[in-house]
Write a protein that holds these residues in place. Structure first.
Motif, short mmCIF file in Angstrom:
data_model
loop_
_atom_site.label_atom_id
_atom_site.label_comp_id
_atom_site.label_asym_id
_atom_site.label_seq_id
_atom_site.Cartn_x
_atom_site.Cartn_y
_atom_site.Cartn_z
N ARG A 55 38.48 0.34 48.87
CA ARG A 55 39.12 -0.61 47.93
C ARG A 55 38.06 -1.37 47.13
O ARG A 55 38.26 -1.70 45.97
CB ARG A 55 40.06 -1.57 48.68
CG ARG A 55 41.37 -0.91 49.10
CD ARG A 55 42.47 -1.93 49.32
NE ARG A 55 42.09 -2.87 50.36
CZ ARG A 55 42.21 -2.63 51.66
NH1 ARG A 55 42.74 -1.50 52.07
NH2 ARG A 55 41.83 -3.53 52.54
N PHE A 56 36.92 -1.66 47.78
CA PHE A 56 35.80 -2.27 47.04
C PHE A 56 35.38 -1.36 45.89
O PHE A 56 35.19 -1.81 44.76
CB PHE A 56 34.61 -2.50 48.00
CG PHE A 56 33.28 -2.70 47.30
CD1 PHE A 56 33.00 -3.90 46.65
CD2 PHE A 56 32.33 -1.70 47.28
CE1 PHE A 56 31.77 -4.09 45.99
CE2 PHE A 56 31.11 -1.87 46.62
CZ PHE A 56 30.84 -3.06 45.99
N MET A 57 35.25 -0.06 46.18
CA MET A 57 34.86 0.90 45.14
C MET A 57 35.84 0.82 43.97
O MET A 57 35.44 0.76 42.80
CB MET A 57 34.82 2.31 45.74
CG MET A 57 34.39 3.41 44.79
SD MET A 57 35.68 3.94 43.65
CE MET A 57 36.79 4.80 44.76
N ALA A 58 37.14 0.77 44.28
CA ALA A 58 38.14 0.75 43.20
C ALA A 58 38.06 -0.56 42.41
O ALA A 58 38.13 -0.54 41.17
CB ALA A 58 39.54 0.95 43.80
N ARG A 59 37.88 -1.70 43.10
CA ARG A 59 37.80 -2.98 42.37
C ARG A 59 36.53 -3.02 41.52
O ARG A 59 36.54 -3.49 40.38
CB ARG A 59 37.81 -4.17 43.35
CG ARG A 59 39.10 -4.32 44.15
CD ARG A 59 39.24 -5.72 44.74
NE ARG A 59 38.16 -6.12 45.61
CZ ARG A 59 37.99 -5.73 46.88
NH1 ARG A 59 38.85 -4.88 47.44
NH2 ARG A 59 36.97 -6.18 47.61
N MET A 60 35.44 -2.50 42.10
CA MET A 60 34.17 -2.49 41.36
C MET A 60 34.32 -1.62 40.11
O MET A 60 33.96 -2.04 39.00
CB MET A 60 33.08 -1.94 42.31
CG MET A 60 31.75 -1.63 41.71
SD MET A 60 31.65 -0.04 40.86
CE MET A 60 31.65 1.15 42.21
N ALA A 61 34.88 -0.42 40.25
CA ALA A 61 34.98 0.51 39.11
C ALA A 61 35.90 -0.08 38.03
O ALA A 61 35.59 -0.02 36.83
CB ALA A 61 35.51 1.86 39.59
N HIS A 62 37.01 -0.69 38.47
CA HIS A 62 37.94 -1.28 37.51
C HIS A 62 37.26 -2.41 36.74
O HIS A 62 37.35 -2.50 35.52
CB HIS A 62 39.19 -1.79 38.24
CG HIS A 62 40.22 -2.33 37.29
ND1 HIS A 62 40.24 -3.64 36.89
CD2 HIS A 62 41.23 -1.71 36.64
CE1 HIS A 62 41.23 -3.81 36.03
NE2 HIS A 62 41.85 -2.66 35.87
N ARG A 63 36.57 -3.25 37.48
CA ARG A 63 35.92 -4.41 36.86
C ARG A 63 34.84 -3.96 35.86
O ARG A 63 34.71 -4.53 34.77
CB ARG A 63 35.28 -5.23 37.99
CG ARG A 63 35.16 -6.67 37.68
CD ARG A 63 34.67 -7.46 38.87
NE ARG A 63 34.41 -8.80 38.43
CZ ARG A 63 35.33 -9.76 38.36
NH1 ARG A 63 36.55 -9.53 38.75
NH2 ARG A 63 35.02 -10.94 37.89
N LEU A 64 34.07 -2.96 36.25
CA LEU A 64 33.00 -2.50 35.34
C LEU A 64 33.59 -1.93 34.06
O LEU A 64 33.06 -2.14 32.96
CB LEU A 64 32.11 -1.46 36.04
CG LEU A 64 31.22 -2.03 37.15
CD1 LEU A 64 30.33 -0.94 37.72
CD2 LEU A 64 30.36 -3.19 36.65
N ALA A 65 34.72 -1.20 34.19
CA ALA A 65 35.34 -0.63 32.99
C ALA A 65 36.05 -1.70 32.17
O ALA A 65 35.89 -1.77 30.95
CB ALA A 65 36.32 0.47 33.40
N ALA A 66 36.82 -2.56 32.85
CA ALA A 66 37.68 -3.50 32.13
C ALA A 66 36.92 -4.72 31.61
O ALA A 66 37.20 -5.21 30.52
CB ALA A 66 38.82 -3.96 33.05
N GLU A 67 35.94 -5.21 32.39
CA GLU A 67 35.30 -6.47 32.00
C GLU A 67 33.88 -6.31 31.48
O GLU A 67 33.39 -7.14 30.73
CB GLU A 67 35.31 -7.45 33.18
CG GLU A 67 36.74 -7.83 33.50
CD GLU A 67 36.86 -8.87 34.59
OE1 GLU A 67 35.89 -9.59 34.85
OE2 GLU A 67 37.95 -8.93 35.18
N HIS A 68 33.20 -5.24 31.90
CA HIS A 68 31.82 -5.05 31.44
C HIS A 68 31.73 -3.96 30.38
O HIS A 68 30.65 -3.69 29.85
CB HIS A 68 30.90 -4.70 32.61
CG HIS A 68 30.77 -5.81 33.62
ND1 HIS A 68 29.68 -6.65 33.68
CD2 HIS A 68 31.61 -6.24 34.59
CE1 HIS A 68 29.84 -7.54 34.65
NE2 HIS A 68 31.01 -7.30 35.23
N GLY A 69 32.84 -3.29 30.10
CA GLY A 69 32.86 -2.27 29.04
C GLY A 69 32.07 -1.02 29.38
O GLY A 69 31.67 -0.27 28.48
#
Ligand SMILES: C[S@@+](CC[C@H](N)C(=O)[O-])C[C@H]1O[C@@H](n2cnc3c(N)ncnc32)[C@H](O)[C@@H]1O
Length: 267
Positions: A55-69
């Motif tokens: 779940r950490f992997m999924a939150r990390m990947a989502h955050r990098l795509a959604a918030e860090h572009g």
């Protein structure tokens, strides 16, 4: 190609298949299940920690795509496909995102090629290579063809570093892999630590080693050194359930989670 031609060495337990079994997957063999059962006797919270890591992997990947572009990911130590996979999380945010998956286990290779299929706009590539040979990864046609190193890339090393027992070797490989990446690139990692439950982790790590899988646990301080030269981003290196927690992870007890994670920015 048959399993025999691929030489899956099904009689020897393998880290990817033990992990798959403990996550409830089907891509494992009797030797993997026997080893997993033994390891969990010493380390009963391991399956909970593995699910929290996923779940950490999924939150990390989502955050990098959604918030860090971030639109490009190099994921090394991919593991057997387990929903949601990194490219699914990222391409749900940005269908044009490109992901290169790297693993050195032949069974992962077979399943990944079949299951890790990209959106039409994006791309997912699969590279059979060893983390300990960063030159081969950086010079591969797969990486050069799929990723533009002039634009930011997230290097993701999720639950692989505890299989490289030498700290200096880990630092050397990470430095080499980060070196050609553009400013704005990210290093994301998670790895087993002693901090939350030292006796249990020591026994569990010994069980992995006894099954022929070299494994190490580290302190948070050592894990932080893997980010040297980069800016560690909020909330730092923490037990994975405490990294931007969701509702599910907030319910977990610290003593169950013996894997730390974090992300850092290259300037
Ligand atoms: C515990 S699984 C983690 C899978 C996934 N990253 C996750 O966290 O859900 C570790 C993976 O690392 C791979 N691996 C271990 N040593 C490796 C190496 N030296 N080079 C490439 N892959 C490696 C294993 O084959 C396995 O698929």
């Amino acid at each position: 190609m048959t399993d025999r031609e691929l030489d899956l060495k099904t009689e020897i337990p393998h880290s990817a298949r033990i992990y798959d079994y403990l996550l409830g997957g089907k891509d494992n063999f009797p030797a993997d299940r026997a080893a997993a059962t033994n390891i969990v006797k010493d380390w009963p919270s391991l399956p909970t920690g593995m699910r929290a890591n996923r779940r950490f992997m999924a939150r990390m990947a989502h955050r990098l795509a959604a918030e860090h572009g971030i639109r490009q990911f190099l994921d090394i130590g991919t593991g057997l496909p387990t929903s949601p996979n990194l490219h699914e999380v990222v391409q749900a945010v940005a269908p044009e995102a490109r992901i290169v998956y790297v693993d050195n286990d032949p069974i992962v290779l077979v399943h990944a090629r079949a299951l890790l299929t990209s959106t039409a706009e994006g791309r997912t590539g699969y590279l059979d290579a060893d983390f300990r040979d960063p030159e081969a990864i950086l010079e591969s046609e797969q990486l050069r063809g799929d990723l533009d190193l002039d634009r930011p890339v997230a290097l993701s090393l999720i639950a692989i570093l505890h299989f490289i027992v030498d700290d200096a070797e880990v630092r050397r490989i990470i430095d080499r892999l980060m070196e050609p990446l553009a400013p704005g690139s990210i290093l994301a990692l998670s790895t087993t630590t002693f901090d939350n439950n030292p006796e249990v982790v020591a026994a569990g790590v010994a069980a992995y080693n006894a099954h022929g899988i070299p494994t190490v646990a580290r302190t948070r301080t050592v894990v932080e050194t893997f980010f040297d030269g980069l800016e560690i981003l909020d909330p730092g290196v923490v037990a994975v359930h405490r990294w931007h927690p969701d509702q599910e992870s907030s319910k977990l007890d610290d003593s169950q989670i013996t894997i730390h994670g974090g992300i850092a920015l290259k300037h």
